[in-house]
Scaffold this motif. Structure first.
Motif, PDB file in Angstrom:
ATOM      1  N   SER A   1       3.870  -2.037  -7.560  1.00  0.00           N
ATOM      2  CA  SER A   1       4.262  -2.049  -6.154  1.00  0.00           C
ATOM      3  C   SER A   1       4.224  -3.452  -5.585  1.00  0.00           C
ATOM      4  O   SER A   1       5.101  -3.838  -4.786  1.00  0.00           O
ATOM      5  CB  SER A   1       3.344  -1.130  -5.350  1.00  0.00           C
TER       6      SER A   1
ATOM      7  N   GLU B   1       2.044   6.034  -7.375  1.00  0.00           N
ATOM      8  CA  GLU B   1       0.938   6.784  -7.952  1.00  0.00           C
ATOM      9  C   GLU B   1       1.194   8.286  -7.890  1.00  0.00           C
ATOM     10  O   GLU B   1       0.943   9.014  -8.867  1.00  0.00           O
ATOM     11  CB  GLU B   1      -0.359   6.434  -7.212  1.00  0.00           C
ATOM     12  N   GLN B   2       1.727   8.766  -6.772  1.00  0.00           N
ATOM     13  CA  GLN B   2       2.042  10.181  -6.671  1.00  0.00           C
ATOM     14  C   GLN B   2       3.187  10.575  -7.601  1.00  0.00           C
ATOM     15  O   GLN B   2       3.194  11.673  -8.183  1.00  0.00           O
ATOM     16  CB  GLN B   2       2.410  10.530  -5.226  1.00  0.00           C
TER      17      GLN B   2
ATOM     18  N   SER C   1      -0.125   0.822 -11.046  1.00  0.00           N
ATOM     19  CA  SER C   1       0.751   1.186  -9.940  1.00  0.00           C
ATOM     20  C   SER C   1       0.689   0.161  -8.819  1.00  0.00           C
ATOM     21  O   SER C   1       1.692  -0.179  -8.199  1.00  0.00           O
ATOM     22  CB  SER C   1       0.380   2.574  -9.406  1.00  0.00           C
ATOM     23  N   ARG C   2      -0.501  -0.355  -8.591  1.00  0.00           N
ATOM     24  CA  ARG C   2      -0.619  -1.409  -7.567  1.00  0.00           C
ATOM     25  C   ARG C   2       0.117  -2.668  -7.980  1.00  0.00           C
ATOM     26  O   ARG C   2       0.760  -3.334  -7.163  1.00  0.00           O
ATOM     27  CB  ARG C   2      -2.086  -1.719  -7.320  1.00  0.00           C
TER      28      ARG C   2
ATOM     29  N   SER D   1       0.825  -1.203   0.000  1.00  0.00           N
ATOM     30  CA  SER D   1       0.000   0.000   0.000  1.00  0.00           C
ATOM     31  C   SER D   1       0.863   1.259   0.000  1.00  0.00           C
ATOM     32  O   SER D   1       0.590   2.214  -0.743  1.00  0.00           O
ATOM     33  CB  SER D   1      -0.920  -0.003   1.227  1.00  0.00           C
TER      34      SER D   1
ATOM     35  N   HIS E   1       1.088   3.815  -3.225  1.00  0.00           N
ATOM     36  CA  HIS E   1       0.728   5.219  -3.106  1.00  0.00           C
ATOM     37  C   HIS E   1       1.870   6.129  -3.564  1.00  0.00           C
ATOM     38  O   HIS E   1       1.658   7.149  -4.242  1.00  0.00           O
ATOM     39  CB  HIS E   1       0.361   5.532  -1.660  1.00  0.00           C
TER      40      HIS E   1
ATOM     41  N   ARG F   1      -4.676   3.150 -12.080  1.00  0.00           N
ATOM     42  CA  ARG F   1      -4.230   2.888 -10.707  1.00  0.00           C
ATOM     43  C   ARG F   1      -3.867   1.424 -10.505  1.00  0.00           C
ATOM     44  O   ARG F   1      -2.997   1.094  -9.706  1.00  0.00           O
ATOM     45  CB  ARG F   1      -5.339   3.300  -9.732  1.00  0.00           C
TER      46      ARG F   1
END
Length: 497
Positions: free
Chosen positions: A394, A373-374, A390-391, A366, A370, A387
């Motif tokens: 990660s 994503e930023q 990006s998950r 998580s 995040h 999104r």
């Protein structure tokens, strides 16, 4: 309050004969303490023992007679070297003769000479002040005030002459005046005494003889018996150590500061089971220990902070950091075992990398998702990236990191000489580079100033807060922790599940 271990320990059993002896000596010591208090206060309170009257309010003429008390002054005055004063005794004897002459039916003229003599004795008593010998000069002032109030004059000498004159006695009558003299004047005159002085220039006092024969001799014998009993229980104990263990009995043998005997008397009564001083001891010790603990902790905290500041101000930081290297910090004991730092790395490394890190996988995914994503939003056309991507990135990075940490943990857990050498080389290089970095520029000096300032601020704020809290707050907190809640307040609330 928590009881000390020496109070919680059970006493060894003693025979009934020794118990009876200890109780008898404890009661005898209590009798001695009562007698000591009476002996010390006898001279200041001799007027009370002589007249056996109680005056609750000195400004109000209210006297409570205590006729049940015996007159002990004839028996105890010789112990203190007290003798009747000649002038006041002559005054009292002459007044008795005057009373007998005036109580008859003879005319007043027949007692004129006696009344004139009584006035002369009164004037001589006012001039010479026989009460000063006993330290009771205030008694003479009280006598003069009563004469003034009775006669309504400003002079005590003129008042004495008026009260015994023919005109006054014809108007008032002797019976009324006789009551005034016997109730208001003669008791004050009778309080005067004379006390002899010994060869050392001190007031005579023979009470030490009775104390030595009746009490101190018994106490010395009992202390000797207690020393014998201690040596029987502990054969290796010397006579000196046995005597030192009975240090609390020392006031029983001192001829001075006899009021200190209250400590051994209370101790003996408590050990004999005649009184229970535990509640009083708990209250006193709680306050004393709280005060001493606060003062001691303030001193220790101040000394600890000052010592840390002195260590921080030392210019030997680089040398001390270099001493942590393996070839300089290895002692004779460490040469036979592994290095402490290396041992910690080999113990904590597998635990953190192999057990802790894998359990943090969801949180790491998580957090990293995040962050990605930023970061992608700041890239041109980064908003169009879904999104989910990006998950997924990660998750893949975290899985790879977890697998790497597990593999590293397994390698660290293995006994590998090459790995140990590399870790040791890394540690030595780290300490060397840290010491070199502190030697360059003003980093060391600024670090020392900042750390010492932080400790100084901590010292001032913490000690000031301790002083503001004070003993009262500590006692209140101790009561909340130790005093049980009354049953009348109901059962305590049930904590939430």
């Amino acid at each position: 309050m928590v009881r000390p271990r020496w109070l919680s320990a059970q006493r060894t059993g003693v025979s009934r004969s020794w118990l009876l002896w200890d109780r008898a000596i404890a009661l005898w010591a209590a009798v001695n303490l009562i007698w000591v208090v009476f002996d010390i206060t006898y001279v200041p309170f001799r007027t009370f023992w002589l007249q056996r009257n109680l005056t609750p309010l000195p400004q109000v003429p209210l006297v409570v007679p205590l006729t049940l008390l015996p007159d002990i002054t004839p028996l105890y005055d010789p112990v203190k070297g007290i003798e009747p004063h000649r002038e006041t005794q002559a005054y009292l004897r002459h007044f008795q003769a005057l009373d007998q002459a005036l109580s008859t039916d003879a005319p007043l003229a027949a007692s004129a000479a006696q009344r004139s003599k009584q006035v002369e004795l009164t004037l001589a008593m006012i001039n010479e002040n026989p009460f000063a010998a006993s330290g009771n000069s205030g008694t003479l002032e009280k006598l003069k005030n009563r004469l003034r109030q009775r006669a309504g004059l400003d002079s005590a000498k003129q008042s004495a002459a008026l009260l015994l004159s023919d005109g006054w006695l014809n108007r008032q009558g002797w019976q009324e005046e006789r009551r005034f003299w016997q109730q208001q004047i003669l008791p004050l005159v009778a309080t005067s005494y004379w006390r002899s002085i010994d060869e050392n220039g001190r007031p005579t006092d023979h009470s030490w003889r009775y104390d030595l024969l009746l009490f101190q001799g018994v106490f010395a014998f009992d202390i000797l018996l207690r020393m014998v009993r201690l040596r029987r229980r502990f054969p290796g104990l010397s006579w000196r150590d046995a005597l030192l263990r009975r240090w609390i009995d020392l006031p029983l043998l001192l001829p001075f500061w006899r009021w200190l005997r209250v400590a051994p008397v209370v101790e003996r009564l408590s050990q004999a089971g005649l009184i229970d001083v535990e509640p009083l001891r708990a209250v006193i010790s709680r306050g004393v220990v709280s005060l001493l603990a606060l003062e001691l902790f303030e001193v220790l905290a101040l000394q600890l902070v000052d010592g840390t500041q002195s260590l921080i101000r030392s210019p030997q930081w680089p040398r001390m950091i270099r001493s942590l290297r393996s070839h300089q910090s290895v002692s004779a004991l460490q040469q036979q075992s592994e290095q402490p730092l290396l041992g910690l790395l080999r113990l904590w490394g597998p635990m953190v990398l192999g057990q802790v890190t894998p359990r943090l996988t969801p949180e790491l995914q998580s957090l990293l998702g995040h962050a990605l994503e930023q970061s992608l939003r700041e890239v041109p056309a980064g908003n169009v990236v879904p999104r989910a991507l990006s998950r997924q990135l990660s998750a893949g990075m975290v899985d790879s990191l977890v697998e790497l940490s597990r593999g590293t943990a397994e390698r660290l857990a293995e006994s590998d000489e090459r790995q140990a050498a590399l870790l040791q080389r890394f540690g030595d290089r780290f300490w060397e580079e840290l010491a070199a970095a502190l030697e360059r520029g003003d980093t060391l000096e600024r670090s020392q100033l900042l750390l010492c300032g932080l400790l100084q601020q901590l010292k001032l704020n913490y000690l000031a807060q301790m002083n503001r809290a004070g003993i009262g707050a500590l006692m209140d907190e101790l009561d909340q922790l130790t005093v049980p809640v009354s049953d009348s307040s109901g059962p305590p609330p049930t904590p939430p599940a």
